[in-house]
Design a protein around this motif. Structure first.
Motif, PDB file in Angstrom:
ATOM      1  N   VAL A 168      34.862  35.529  41.963  1.00 49.12           N
ATOM      2  CA  VAL A 168      33.708  34.696  42.326  1.00 49.12           C
ATOM      3  C   VAL A 168      34.008  33.222  42.036  1.00 49.12           C
ATOM      4  CG1 VAL A 168      31.273  34.270  41.826  1.00 49.12           C
ATOM      5  CG2 VAL A 168      32.161  36.592  41.769  1.00 49.12           C
ATOM      6  N   GLU A 170      37.030  31.919  41.505  1.00 49.07           N
ATOM      7  CA  GLU A 170      38.194  31.483  42.297  1.00 49.07           C
ATOM      8  C   GLU A 170      37.736  31.065  43.691  1.00 49.07           C
ATOM      9  OE1 GLU A 170      40.735  34.878  42.211  1.00 49.07           O
ATOM     10  OE2 GLU A 170      41.546  34.416  40.234  1.00 49.07           O
ATOM     11  N   ALA A 171      36.848  31.879  44.259  1.00 51.60           N
ATOM     12  CA  ALA A 171      36.349  31.581  45.609  1.00 51.60           C
ATOM     13  C   ALA A 171      35.564  30.272  45.622  1.00 51.60           C
ATOM     14  CB  ALA A 171      35.477  32.725  46.102  1.00 51.60           C
ATOM     15  N   ALA A 172      34.961  29.950  44.476  1.00 51.20           N
ATOM     16  CA  ALA A 172      34.189  28.705  44.395  1.00 51.20           C
ATOM     17  C   ALA A 172      35.085  27.520  44.035  1.00 51.20           C
ATOM     18  CB  ALA A 172      33.083  28.859  43.351  1.00 51.20           C
ATOM     19  N   GLY A 173      36.372  27.790  43.880  1.00 52.22           N
ATOM     20  CA  GLY A 173      37.334  26.707  43.638  1.00 52.22           C
ATOM     21  C   GLY A 173      37.324  26.190  42.209  1.00 52.22           C
ATOM     22  N   GLN A 174      36.906  27.031  41.261  1.00 50.02           N
ATOM     23  CA  GLN A 174      36.878  26.590  39.858  1.00 50.02           C
ATOM     24  C   GLN A 174      38.279  26.555  39.255  1.00 50.02           C
ATOM     25  OE1 GLN A 174      34.277  25.415  38.610  1.00 50.02           O
ATOM     26  NE2 GLN A 174      32.476  26.385  39.478  1.00 50.02           N
ATOM     27  N   GLN A 176      41.340  27.159  36.557  1.00 48.05           N
ATOM     28  CA  GLN A 176      41.769  28.357  35.846  1.00 48.05           C
ATOM     29  C   GLN A 176      41.224  28.421  34.412  1.00 48.05           C
ATOM     30  OE1 GLN A 176      43.343  31.335  36.288  1.00 48.05           O
ATOM     31  NE2 GLN A 176      43.017  30.872  38.443  1.00 48.05           N
ATOM     32  N   ILE A 179      37.710  29.460  34.500  1.00 51.69           N
ATOM     33  CA  ILE A 179      37.618  30.855  34.938  1.00 51.69           C
ATOM     34  C   ILE A 179      37.899  31.787  33.755  1.00 51.69           C
ATOM     35  CG2 ILE A 179      38.685  32.623  36.422  1.00 51.69           C
ATOM     36  CD1 ILE A 179      39.145  30.403  38.518  1.00 51.69           C
TER      37      ILE A 179
END
Lengths: 289, 293
Positions: A168, A170-174, A176, A179
């Motif tokens: 979720v 990763e898909a939002a571009g957060q 590492q 995350i």
């Protein structure tokens, strides 16, 4: 913030994008999406191409914390009517149960809310976004505001527990670092911190659903939609999962649960929306029953 | 983010090892066939140029040509701009050369009565690379002089080789196009199979807010990797074949007359990049169709 800008109001939505509801002298209001740490003044002065009020954002003339509005929504599959002229308003941080017999339209209602399917008629507005008007490429933005829990968990079997939840963010571009931190934190809350590297098939149903709950809430969604989240679980696991959902509701999320389990609804209180044959049969609060 | 994409692309390749291997091998073979043509064309073209540069027109003079006529003719030849060098070969020198060349068959020449060879001029043209017509025009011009009995140059056989090379070049283009299309479809098919095997996963990704770019990027990477590995594989196989052939040729006499060289590093790099592009395009076709559904 409200003290500083009398007629304007801030709303915090996930991913630090703030919604700025502005009222002009004529009393008309408009919704602006602002990047974090940017004041209204900066927004107005900025010559950069900012995210202007988009055509699919709707004004919120009620001044209340309405998160979901449905106007005369219809949904049909061919000749079969799944939802008929359904109008609803759901406030921020409400806990709503959608019940009704099989085929009443509970799951369809949830699907329409996360734009799993388009409406056949009427309008749905979620957090200022008109779902009928948003282009397909904006659907991911909508879904990042919503955490979804399914009866069949819908975990990716080839990914570990950690990766499923991290997806979720990763898909939002957060980043590492964030995350790692957030996923571990959420998995700790749902009691799965010691199963980070486990693959979903090696988990029990209750554990899988706890991971699904973690995945649903890790992005700090405004709304949590749960479609029969406890239907395939034993009573103890169902209780744990339900308590987890309640816990995240207490943190500010608006929760909509489609369920057959009236007992669960009764225990928790909250609002009860009853559907029958796609129509709204009853909309009441548990305390009124 | 790039790290996530690379991780997912490698995961996919690892999970679909067999089909990935088949794709890489097929692309490698396609590249091998096309680049073999390129290699052949590059070498034969170079060889032809060398040969062509060495072509001389021999103008045989009439038997009754006087010394004064010969000197005048030489003067006229030197005024022709396309001519680089002129060398007069008197008939006695021509016979001596012939005897030297045929010293092992000397008996054939012992019964000669007199010298049957005519006086001649050996004319070297200026570099006419790839321009057969100019060579022909020059030869015709020399032949048009009254003093000239006949002209001779290696036009016919060289022209035939050049036509063959041209044919090879066209065949190379045709085959290149066919294998390019085949490569695109093979990659497209591979990616499509991977996509179908991950259909549910992609659906879940979409439900949790993954945008199309996030879903597509690893597949594009995969296409690039497949294409790149296939291209590099093809070039490596070709190089191995080239080294084997040249090693064999080195042991024969022929090697002294031909100078072979492998494709230059920029050409090799272009082949690999083109293969990557093929991989990317195959991926694009699959994703476009899949995500539309």
């Amino acid at each position: 913030m409200e003290a500083r800008i009398r007629e304007n109001r801030w709303q915090h939505s996930p991913h630090s994008v703030r919604t700025f509801i502005s009222k002009n002298k004529a009393g008309q209001s408009k919704t602006l999406l602002l990047k974090p740490a940017m004041s209204a003044w900066k927004y107005k002065k900025s010559k950069l191409k900012m995210r202007r009020p988009e055509k699919y954002t709707m004004s919120n003339p009620f001044g209340r914390d309405l998160v979901i509005r449905m106007f005369h929504v219809n949904k049909h599959y061919g000749a079969k009517q799944a939802l008929v002229d359904l109008s609803l308003e759901i406030n921020q941080n409400e806990f709503v149960f959608v019940t009704g017999p099989s085929g009443a339209g509970k799951s369809t209602l949830l699907k329409l809310l996360y734009r799993g399917e388009p409406v056949s008629g009427g309008q749905i507005i979620i957090d200022g976004m008109n779902l009928g008007a948003i282009p397909d490429k904006r659907i991911p933005m909508l879904r990042r505001k919503i955490g979804i829990i399914f009866q069949d968990y819908k975990l990716i079997v080839r990914k570990t527990v950690f990766d499923n939840v991290a997806l979720v963010l990763e898909a939002a571009g957060q980043k590492q670092g964030l995350i790692q931190k957030k996923v571990r934190s959420v998995l700790r809350i749902v009691g799965m911190e010691d199963r980070l590297d486990a693959m979903p098939p090696s988990l029990s149903g209750g554990e899988q659903q706890r991971v699904a709950v973690a995945r649903a809430v890790v992005g700090d969604p405004t709304i949590i939609l749960a479609d029969e989240p406890t239907a395939s679980l034993d009573p103890e696991s169902a209780r744990i999962v339900f308590e987890l959902i309640q816990q995240f509701h207490e943190k500010g999320a608006t929760v909509l649960i489609a369920t057959h389990d009236l007992e669960m609804a009764r225990r928790s209180g909250g609002r009860l929306i009853r559907l029958r044959s796609g129509r709204l049969e009853n909309d009441t609060h548990m305390s009124d029953l | 983010m790039i790290r996530i994409y690379i991780k997912r692309a490698i995961e996919d390749i690892r999970n679909n090892r067999m089909i990935t291997l088949v794709t890489i091998v097929t692309i490698a073979l396609s590249v091998l066939i096309v680049s073999s043509f390129a290699l052949f064309y590059a070498n034969i073209g170079k060889m032809l140029s060398t040969w062509q540069e060495g072509i001389r027109i021999i103008a045989y003079l009439k038997a009754d040509a006087t010394e004064a006529q010969i000197a005048e003719f030489q003067q006229l030849l030197s005024q022709i701009p396309d001519i680089d060098r002129i060398q007069f070969i008197p008939k006695d020198e021509a016979l001596a050369q012939l005897k030297e060349q045929m010293k092992h068959q000397e008996s054939l020449l012992t019964h000669l009565r007199g010298n049957p060879l005519p006086d001649s001029f050996e004319v070297s043209a200026r570099s006419q690379e790839g321009n057969w017509d100019k060579m022909e025009v020059l030869a015709s011009r020399i032949k048009s002089f009254d003093l000239v009995e006949d002209v001779e140059y290696g036009q016919k056989w060289l022209q035939r080789i050049a036509q063959m090379v041209e044919l090879f070049r066209l065949a190379g283009y045709g085959l290149g196009a066919v294998f390019l299309i085949a490569g695109v479809f093979i990659v497209a098919n591979t990616i499509r199979l991977v996509l179908y095997s991950r259909k549910e996963e992609i659906e879940i990704m979409r439900l949790v807010g993954a945008a199309n770019n996030f879903i597509q990027a690893p597949f594009y990477l995969q296409g690039l990797i497949l294409g790149g590995l296939g291209g590099a594989g093809g070039v490596v196989i070709l190089m191995a074949a080239y080294l084997t052939v040249t090693a064999k040729l080195r042991q024969t006499m022929i090697f002294g007359f031909i100078h072979l060289s492998f494709l230059s590093p920029p050409v090799c790099l272009s082949i690999v990049l083109a293969s990557m592009l093929v991989g990317w395009f195959g991926c694009y076709l699959s994703l476009r169709q899949f995500l539309k559904n």
